[in-house]
Motif scaffolding. Structure first.
Motif, short mmCIF file in Angstrom:
data_model
loop_
_atom_site.label_atom_id
_atom_site.label_comp_id
_atom_site.label_asym_id
_atom_site.label_seq_id
_atom_site.Cartn_x
_atom_site.Cartn_y
_atom_site.Cartn_z
N GLY A 268 0.80 -1.23 0.00
CA GLY A 268 0.00 0.00 0.00
C GLY A 268 0.83 1.27 0.00
O GLY A 268 0.30 2.35 -0.20
N SER B 142 -3.15 0.83 7.03
CA SER B 142 -3.07 1.27 5.64
C SER B 142 -2.30 2.58 5.59
O SER B 142 -2.10 3.24 6.61
N ASP C 254 -1.50 6.25 3.04
CA ASP C 254 -1.89 7.07 1.89
C ASP C 254 -0.74 8.03 1.61
O ASP C 254 -0.47 8.94 2.40
N GLU D 270 -2.78 4.92 8.83
CA GLU D 270 -3.85 4.46 9.72
C GLU D 270 -3.22 3.40 10.62
O GLU D 270 -2.74 2.39 10.11
#
Ligand code: FAD
Ligand code: NAI
Length: 471
Positions: free
Chosen positions: A156, A244, A246, A255
């Protein structure tokens, strides 16, 4: 095409494993070639690992000490400024001096150096895709695979080595990030986290397990160093997993939540360092052409003499079993060559030291308490704190302790764990003691110069079979 040149030994990879094997082979009179694709010798360790990280650790420590720890020593300094560019230059000078030194050693020991990527054409032939263009091939009676490892990616997150970095980006940042989050509180996370924290970054380490330090570190020692690193300004989130990430915005958002499920929160960072371990690297080696496979963790499978199922092909270093350490790779390199030339070799996997180069350093060898408990071994413990050591006191550097674990009945040393100034040098004595099968009494009855930090080592040994004098 011209017929491939025939060597006694062809080595794929010029990292610590490969270059040491090449030099040793040259010394033993073998006709040897070493293929390296990076453009410089020394592998991860010299180019982007051990050496550059220790340069930055040393100089960032000096900087931090000058900023925060001079007045009480009677040293008044003027304005202290960081020149990061120069600090990076100093690092590059150490690296290039050492990598060029290996090229010199290759010449001295008649090692032929191929700059390019090696891949198996067949069981005796390695095709080389040359860096400067074109191809050649080289045949080996024996072949050693020493292709090393790479950092494990985090699903990710896209590594760009600027905003989302591995250790390779962490040794080359152009400015000090305001906020850095480190995923993984192992050796890389704590060493590189220390560097940037000392240079002014707000560093938070997110660790999945309940303790920092990575595999092998004794729990008591881990707690001790965590406290000290905390005092230096590093923050820790243990038992926490990153769910996760970003990285699409200017900053990176992660997160995270309690490892066993629970409260979630978002961490925001200018730079995220991914340091969740390394994995063997065997890409593009053409293993399929010779029918060699890796295990479920990507490691090439070998026997106790480093042989694959194709007996003239051996594997050493990070791309096979064991701790991913430069000195382990080096021992294996020497042993592998001795197996080829003399039919014997020696590496004692129970006596490979580990060192974490934070301040203070953490070093250990042999087993830790959790491991001994798990095996049901009856053991005794002796410790000695640096706060009771005269040299540590004169240096105003008294955090940490030495801890011995010894067999309850025979007194034979089973493990030694140190957190303290110069622990990495001190563990050499512990490793020798373990290798020689010493008891704690052997160490405790050995004269150690006064005043030295090593007296803490002796006194911890004394405390294991009897009593320390100064504590
Ligand atoms: P590598 O050093 O990875 O060398 C493998 C080489 O093979 C590479 O140069 C690669 O380019 C080359 N190669 C791969 N495939 C091919 C191919 N097909 N053809 C040609 N060449 C190829 N260890 C310590 O003991 N102490 C430390 O302080 C320490 N600090 C570290 C700090 C960091 C940031 C990192 C990342 C690692 C550190 N390590 C440390 C670990 C150490 O770097 C490794 O254990 C060591 O480099 C392993 O040596 P190796 O030769 O097996 O692999
Ligand atoms: P590591 O194995 O030392 O530590 C990785 C840490 O990340 C562990 O504590 C693990 O529990 C944690 N982790 C794994 N997945 C996670 C996740 N999803 N979220 C949060 N935490 C997670 O690996 P590291 O630090 O990347 O270093 C790799 C290797 O490089 C070391 O094992 C060592 O072999 C070598 N090395 C050695 C050095 C030295 O000898 N001084 C210095 C640097 C590297």
């Amino acid at each position: 095409a011209t017929p491939a040149e025939e060597k006694d030994l062809v080595i794929i990879g010029g990292g610590v494993a490969g270059y040491v094997a090449a030099i040793k082979a040259g010394q033993e009179g073998l006709k040897v070639a070493c293929i390296e694709k990076r453009g410089s010798l020394g592998g991860t360790c010299l180019n982007v690992g051990c050496i550059p990280s220790k340069s930055l650790l040393n100089n960032s420590h000096l900087y931090h000490q000058i900023l925060h720890d001079t007045k009480n020593r009677g040293i008044e300094v003027g304005e202290v400024k960081l020149n990061l560019e120069q600090m990076m230059k100093a690092k590059e000078t150490s690296v290039s001096g050492l990598t060029k030194g290996i090229e010199y050693l290759f010449k001295k020991n008649n090692v032929e150096y191929f700059k390019g990527t090696g891949a198996f054409a067949d069981e005796h032939t390695v095709a080389v895709n040359l860096t400067e263009g074109g191809e050649t091939s080289v045949r080996g009676k024996n072949i050693i695979i020493a292709t090393g490892s790479e950092s494990t990616p985090f699903p990710g997150l896209t590594i760009d080595e600027k905003k989302v970095i591995t250790s390779t980006g962490a040794i080359a940042l152009k400015e000090v990030p305001k906020k850095m989050v480190v995923i993984g509180g192992g050796i890389i996370g704590l060493e590189m986290g220390s560097v940037w924290s000392r240079l002014g970054s707000e560093v938070t380490v997110v660790e999945f397990l309940g303790q920092i330090g990575g595999p092998g570190m004794d729990a008591e020692i881990s707690k001790n160093i965590q406290k000290t690193l905390g005092k230096q300004g590093m923050k820790f989130k243990l038992n926490t997993k990153v769910v996760s990430g970003d990285d699409s915005g200017e900053t990176v958002k992660l997160e995270v939540e309690a490892a066993k499920g629970g409260k979630a929160e978002t961490l925001d960072a200018d730079v995220v360092l991914v340091a969740i371990g390394r994995r063997p690297y065997t890409q593009g080696l053409g293993l399929e052409n010779i029918g060699l496979e890796t295990d479920n963790r990507g490691r090439l499978v070998i026997d106790s003499e480093y042989r694959t199922k194709i007996p003239h092909i051996r594997v050493i270093g990070d791309c096979t079993f064991g701790p991913m350490l430069a000195h382990k790779a080096e021992e294996e390199a020497v042993a592998a060559i001795e197996y080829i030339t003399k039919n014997y070799g020696h590496v004692n996997y129970n006596a490979i030291p580990s060192v974490m180069y934070t301040h203070p350093e953490v070093a250990w060898v042999g087993q830790n308490e959790a491991e001994l408990k798990e095996q049901g071994v009856k053991y005794k413990v002796g410790t000695f704190p640096f706060s009771a050591n005269s040299r540590a006191k004169t240096n105003l550097d008294t955090d940490g302790l030495v801890k011995f674990l010894a067999d309850a009945e025979t007194d034979r040393i089973l493990g030694i764990h140190i957190v303290g100034p110069n622990a990495g040098e001190m563990i050499a004595e512990g490793t020798l003691a373990l290798e020689y099968g010493a008891s704690t009494e052997d160490v405790g009855r050995t004269s150690h110069a006064h005043p030295t930090l090593a007296e803490a080592f002796k006194e911890a040994a004394m405390a294991t079979y009897g009593k320390a004098i100064h504590y």
